[in-house]
Scaffold this motif. Structure first.
Motif, PDB file in Angstrom:
ATOM      1  N   VAL A 232       0.862  -1.178   0.000  1.00  0.00           N
ATOM      2  CA  VAL A 232       0.000   0.000   0.000  1.00  0.00           C
ATOM      3  C   VAL A 232       0.896   1.224   0.000  1.00  0.00           C
ATOM      4  O   VAL A 232       1.794   1.330   0.849  1.00  0.00           O
ATOM      5  N   PRO A 233       0.722   2.138  -0.953  1.00  0.00           N
ATOM      6  CA  PRO A 233       1.587   3.322  -1.018  1.00  0.00           C
ATOM      7  C   PRO A 233       1.593   4.096   0.301  1.00  0.00           C
ATOM      8  O   PRO A 233       0.551   4.332   0.907  1.00  0.00           O
ATOM      9  N   HIS A 234       2.795   4.445   0.725  1.00  0.00           N
ATOM     10  CA  HIS A 234       3.020   5.275   1.919  1.00  0.00           C
ATOM     11  C   HIS A 234       2.510   4.604   3.202  1.00  0.00           C
ATOM     12  O   HIS A 234       2.147   5.283   4.155  1.00  0.00           O
ATOM     13  N   ALA A 235       2.461   3.261   3.185  1.00  0.00           N
ATOM     14  CA  ALA A 235       1.998   2.531   4.366  1.00  0.00           C
ATOM     15  C   ALA A 235       2.931   1.352   4.632  1.00  0.00           C
ATOM     16  O   ALA A 235       3.624   0.860   3.730  1.00  0.00           O
ATOM     17  N   MET A 236       2.940   0.889   5.887  1.00  0.00           N
ATOM     18  CA  MET A 236       3.768  -0.237   6.301  1.00  0.00           C
ATOM     19  C   MET A 236       2.871  -1.352   6.818  1.00  0.00           C
ATOM     20  O   MET A 236       1.878  -1.090   7.509  1.00  0.00           O
ATOM     21  N   LEU A 237       3.232  -2.603   6.481  1.00  0.00           N
ATOM     22  CA  LEU A 237       2.483  -3.777   6.923  1.00  0.00           C
ATOM     23  C   LEU A 237       2.758  -4.041   8.397  1.00  0.00           C
ATOM     24  O   LEU A 237       3.913  -4.017   8.850  1.00  0.00           O
ATOM     25  N   VAL A 238       1.712  -4.318   9.149  1.00  0.00           N
ATOM     26  CA  VAL A 238       1.853  -4.607  10.576  1.00  0.00           C
ATOM     27  C   VAL A 238       1.844  -6.127  10.762  1.00  0.00           C
ATOM     28  O   VAL A 238       0.898  -6.811  10.350  1.00  0.00           O
ATOM     29  N   GLY A 239       2.891  -6.667  11.379  1.00  0.00           N
ATOM     30  CA  GLY A 239       2.940  -8.097  11.657  1.00  0.00           C
ATOM     31  C   GLY A 239       3.206  -8.912  10.402  1.00  0.00           C
ATOM     32  O   GLY A 239       3.664  -8.410   9.370  1.00  0.00           O
ATOM     33  N   ASN A 240       2.896 -10.212  10.485  1.00  0.00           N
ATOM     34  CA  ASN A 240       3.130 -11.145   9.381  1.00  0.00           C
ATOM     35  C   ASN A 240       1.893 -12.017   9.221  1.00  0.00           C
ATOM     36  O   ASN A 240       1.856 -13.156   9.689  1.00  0.00           O
ATOM     37  N   PRO A 241       0.843 -11.511   8.554  1.00  0.00           N
ATOM     38  CA  PRO A 241      -0.406 -12.273   8.433  1.00  0.00           C
ATOM     39  C   PRO A 241      -0.221 -13.507   7.539  1.00  0.00           C
ATOM     40  O   PRO A 241       0.651 -13.537   6.669  1.00  0.00           O
ATOM     41  N   SER A 242      -1.052 -14.527   7.768  1.00  0.00           N
ATOM     42  CA  SER A 242      -1.003 -15.737   6.957  1.00  0.00           C
ATOM     43  C   SER A 242      -1.693 -15.484   5.620  1.00  0.00           C
ATOM     44  O   SER A 242      -2.339 -14.452   5.417  1.00  0.00           O
ATOM     45  N   SER A 243      -1.535 -16.444   4.700  1.00  0.00           N
ATOM     46  CA  SER A 243      -2.133 -16.321   3.367  1.00  0.00           C
ATOM     47  C   SER A 243      -3.392 -17.153   3.237  1.00  0.00           C
ATOM     48  O   SER A 243      -3.871 -17.386   2.135  1.00  0.00           O
ATOM     49  N   ARG A 244      -3.969 -17.625   4.362  1.00  0.00           N
ATOM     50  CA  ARG A 244      -5.172 -18.453   4.307  1.00  0.00           C
ATOM     51  C   ARG A 244      -6.423 -17.587   4.121  1.00  0.00           C
ATOM     52  O   ARG A 244      -6.399 -16.379   4.330  1.00  0.00           O
ATOM     53  N   LEU A 245      -7.496 -18.265   3.733  1.00  0.00           N
ATOM     54  CA  LEU A 245      -8.771 -17.586   3.529  1.00  0.00           C
ATOM     55  C   LEU A 245      -9.212 -16.856   4.794  1.00  0.00           C
ATOM     56  O   LEU A 245      -9.192 -17.413   5.882  1.00  0.00           O
ATOM     57  N   GLY A 246      -9.623 -15.589   4.625  1.00  0.00           N
ATOM     58  CA  GLY A 246     -10.119 -14.794   5.744  1.00  0.00           C
ATOM     59  C   GLY A 246      -9.047 -14.057   6.513  1.00  0.00           C
ATOM     60  O   GLY A 246      -9.364 -13.246   7.389  1.00  0.00           O
ATOM     61  N   SER A 247      -7.754 -14.328   6.231  1.00  0.00           N
ATOM     62  CA  SER A 247      -6.693 -13.611   6.934  1.00  0.00           C
ATOM     63  C   SER A 247      -6.757 -12.130   6.597  1.00  0.00           C
ATOM     64  O   SER A 247      -7.064 -11.748   5.469  1.00  0.00           O
ATOM     65  N   GLU A 248      -6.444 -11.290   7.577  1.00  0.00           N
ATOM     66  CA  GLU A 248      -6.522  -9.840   7.402  1.00  0.00           C
ATOM     67  C   GLU A 248      -5.144  -9.226   7.598  1.00  0.00           C
ATOM     68  O   GLU A 248      -4.471  -9.479   8.594  1.00  0.00           O
ATOM     69  N   ALA A 249      -4.717  -8.454   6.607  1.00  0.00           N
ATOM     70  CA  ALA A 249      -3.468  -7.699   6.700  1.00  0.00           C
ATOM     71  C   ALA A 249      -3.797  -6.268   7.108  1.00  0.00           C
ATOM     72  O   ALA A 249      -4.719  -5.659   6.563  1.00  0.00           O
ATOM     73  N   GLN A 250      -3.068  -5.731   8.071  1.00  0.00           N
ATOM     74  CA  GLN A 250      -3.290  -4.381   8.567  1.00  0.00           C
ATOM     75  C   GLN A 250      -2.063  -3.518   8.272  1.00  0.00           C
ATOM     76  O   GLN A 250      -0.925  -4.002   8.312  1.00  0.00           O
ATOM     77  N   TYR A 251      -2.326  -2.241   7.994  1.00  0.00           N
ATOM     78  CA  TYR A 251      -1.268  -1.303   7.621  1.00  0.00           C
ATOM     79  C   TYR A 251      -1.366  -0.040   8.489  1.00  0.00           C
ATOM     80  O   TYR A 251      -2.449   0.303   8.980  1.00  0.00           O
ATOM     81  N   VAL A 252      -0.204   0.620   8.627  1.00  0.00           N
ATOM     82  CA  VAL A 252      -0.169   1.940   9.267  1.00  0.00           C
ATOM     83  C   VAL A 252       0.547   2.885   8.317  1.00  0.00           C
ATOM     84  O   VAL A 252       1.455   2.482   7.576  1.00  0.00           O
ATOM     85  N   CYS A 253       0.119   4.137   8.307  1.00  0.00           N
ATOM     86  CA  CYS A 253       0.698   5.128   7.414  1.00  0.00           C
ATOM     87  C   CYS A 253       2.085   5.550   7.895  1.00  0.00           C
ATOM     88  O   CYS A 253       2.376   5.577   9.105  1.00  0.00           O
ATOM     89  N   GLN A 254       2.941   5.870   6.952  1.00  0.00           N
ATOM     90  CA  GLN A 254       4.274   6.359   7.274  1.00  0.00           C
ATOM     91  C   GLN A 254       4.185   7.767   7.867  1.00  0.00           C
ATOM     92  O   GLN A 254       3.150   8.433   7.796  1.00  0.00           O
TER      93      GLN A 254
END
Length: 633
Positions: A232-254
């Motif tokens: 995501v432009p100008h954002a950083m991934l929080v943690g290391n989410p799995s790639s399974r169905l329903g997994s949620e990736a969260q981001y925070v802005c720089q």
């Protein structure tokens, strides 16, 4: 010998002489002959259907010897009788005179009998097809022939028509059948992959064929694996989410960016892909507004609050030009940090100097710099200038109360959202007061630079003034009243940014009974899926101003598409609705709205022909809701 005898008999009869025994000729006629007299002579002539000399012989004539078809016509049987004949139609045909026998001297012929007029002739599931002189049986659609040939005849064949039954549908690994189904011809079975698996949508149906078998399903259920979450432009991934169905990736802005729309997330879907986040990181740009000068050397301003971290470092660039050319110019840069939403700073300025003070923020913050002019001349007669009632100025004059002073105003207005906009006004007023007040005729939603110079001073005082926005122009719509469906395509025209920047266009769907009580500034109407019912109405579409073309665009109510975050749901049949177009303008923490009724939908049940005849009343400037509220902050 027979022809010779006939000729001799005819010769004797022609003479009219008495018989050998001297008797009368007529007494000697054959029993199948008739005595006729002509030109004084008597003769014996065989009756119709017989041939001979009329006296000794009258033999039956066989009319059928020329053939059935020649004598009786097509599809017939000829039968000779003593002195005549008759015709009979072959099986599968009937005489047009409706008698069993006929002689074709009156135009009677044999016509084909349509055996298929008798229902049930071909048994259950059979379909009768007429042929010349007969008929054939076939199985109807949805049936297959069994125990005999096709075509078949019910009197000689044991063929029966059985309804097609494909039986249970085939199984799909890692898939299951949706809902109920039948095994008849044309029936369809819909498959779906079980949770955690996915397949293409075009492969999820199998049909019962005319051969009594199911089409082989093409469904190939594969286990869901979305891989690494997207960037995501100008954002950083929080943690290391799995790639399974329903997994949620969260981001925070720089640093220096923010997400005004809320959390930034991406979810692993059943298609094996991550969803695109509707929320993005936008750069924080601080707006410095309402810059004013007080106490001659102090500056005060405001910033756009609510989205900014508490402490901000400001950079003040000071450039001063003294009156005496011998003296050097005064240039200085200073910084200070504060958490106030209305910062102020007092500067150490030289008297008798014309200053330009530029205010901006230090990195990593970006800002829209603001500039204010300060004149520190000894003869300056304007002090403590301030703004009130948004467009009015007041200040303190060094003159006595009974002395008149002329003030020259030079006003320049610009809009950051409307580059082509420019306004300039120059005028003067004469006031005899130590606390003068002037209200200016300014345009809404505009940044102004106001220069005020007293006739008795050498340099002007310059302040910055920002006017708040007002309601955007009323929407220009073609009002429509529609009875039933489908709705016409509603034409959206772009509004002019006369009273402030246009932020968005919203299409609201309300029950018709709420039209007279609806407030334009109301925020009660939410998305379609946010309501348990649509009794309070909902927002069907939201278009950002930048996405609306300059000429116009069209929107269809109920087209099942998403406009922004709002779902354009189909209208309920039989309900009455009011369609409202709302234009929203937002600037400097102020929100204003204007609304117009776009369409009224009367949900009576009508036919397509009636709907085509519904008239659309074009009212180009608009049937406006007179009761609509004008603004909301």
């Amino acid at each position: 010998l027979l022809p010779l005898l006939l000729l001799l008999g005819l010769a004797r009869g022609a003479t009219g002489a008495p018989g050998a025994d001297g008797s009368d000729v007529c007494a000697s006629c054959h029993k199948h002959a008739t005595c006729k007299q002509g030109e004084g002579k008597k003769m014996c002539i065989c009756n119709y259907g017989f041939v001979g000399n009329g006296r000794t012989q009258c033999i039956d004539k066989n009319e059928c010897q020329l053939g059935d078809t020649v004598v009786c016509g097509n599809h017939t049987s000829c039968h000779n009788t003593l002195g005549g004949f008759y015709c009979i139609c072959l099986e599968g045909y009937r005489a047009t005179n409706h008698n069993k026998t006929f002689i074709p001297n009156d135009g009677t012929f044999c016509a084909d009998i349509d055996e298929c007029e008798v229902s049930g002739l071909c048994r259950h599931g059979g379909q009768c097809v007429n042929t010349h002189g007969s008929f054939e049986c076939y199985c109807m659609d949805g049936y297959l022939p069994k125990n005999g040939p096709v075509p078949f005849h019910p009197t000689r064949d044991a063929t029966s028509c059985a309804e097609i039954d494909c039986g249970p549908p085939p199984d799909v690994p890692d898939g299951y059948i949706l809902g109920n189904y039948t095994s008849r011809l044309g029936s369809q079975v819909h498959y779906a992959c079980r949770e955690g698996f996915f397949s293409g949508p075009e492969d999820m149906v199998s049909s019962c064929t005319a051969q009594g078998t199911w089409e082989p399903p093409k469904l190939n259920c594969q286990e869901v694996s979305c891989g690494r979450p997207p960037e995501v432009p100008h954002a950083m991934l929080v943690g290391n989410p799995s790639s399974r169905l329903g997994s949620e990736a969260q981001y925070v802005c720089q640093e220096g960016f923010e997400s005004p729309g809320g959390r930034i997330t991406s979810v692993c879907t059943e298609k094996g892909t991550w969803t695109d986040s509707t929320v993005t990181c936008t750069e924080i740009i601080i707006e410095i507004n309402n810059v004013s000068v007080f106490n001659n050397t102090c500056v005060r301003w405001q910033i756009n609050a609510g989205r900014i971290n508490p402490k901000i470092t400001y950079v003040i660039n000071i450039k001063g030009q003294q009156l005496d050319p011998v003296e050097s110019d005064h240039k200085e840069t200073l910084t200070f940090t504060t958490d106030s939403q209305t910062p102020e700073v007092c500067l150490d300025l030289y008297p008798g100097t014309n200053y330009t003070v530029k205010i901006s923020t230090a990195p990593p913050r970006r800002s829209m710099p603001a500039t204010v002019g300060i004149w520190t001349a000894v003869k300056q007669t304007i002090g403590n200038i301030s703004i009130f009632n948004e467009t009015c100025l007041k200040w303190r004059s060094m003159k006595t109360a009974d002395t008149q002073e002329m003030y020259l105003f030079h006003i320049q207005g610009q809009r950051c959202y409307q580059k082509e906009f420019a306004q300039e006004m120059i005028f003067n007023v004469t006031i005899s007061s130590q606390t003068p007040e002037v209200c200016l005729d300014l345009r809404p939603g505009t940044n102004y630079s106001v220069s005020i110079q007293a006739l008795s001073s050498e340099f002007p005082v310059v302040i910055s003034l920002t006017t708040p926005i007002t309601e955007p122009p009323l929407p220009e719509v073609d009002f429509s009243t529609v009875h039933g469906w489908p709705l016409p395509r509603l034409r959206l025209r772009k509004a002019k940014e006369d009273n402030g920047p246009i932020s968005s266009y919203q299409v609201l769907v309300l029950p018709l009974v709420l039209q007279n009580s609806f407030s334009c500034a109301s925020v009660r109407a939410t998305s379609f899926f946010s309501n348990t019912s649509d009794a309070d109405g909902y927002v069907a579409a939201e278009l950002l101003a930048k996405d609306v073309k300059d000429d116009a665009m069209e929107i269809s109510i109920g087209d099942r598409l998403y406009y922004g975050k709002y779902y354009n749901a189909p209208l309920k049949t039989g309900s009455d609705y009011c369609i409202i177009l709302r234009i929203t303008s937002e600037w400097n923490k102020v929100r204003r709205c204007s609304c117009a009724v776009w369409a009224q939908v009367k949900g009576s049940s009508v036919t397509l022909q009636q709907m085509a005849g519904v008239g659309l009343g074009s009212v180009v400037a608009v049937i406006i809701l007179a009761f609509l509220s004008s603004s909301a902050v």
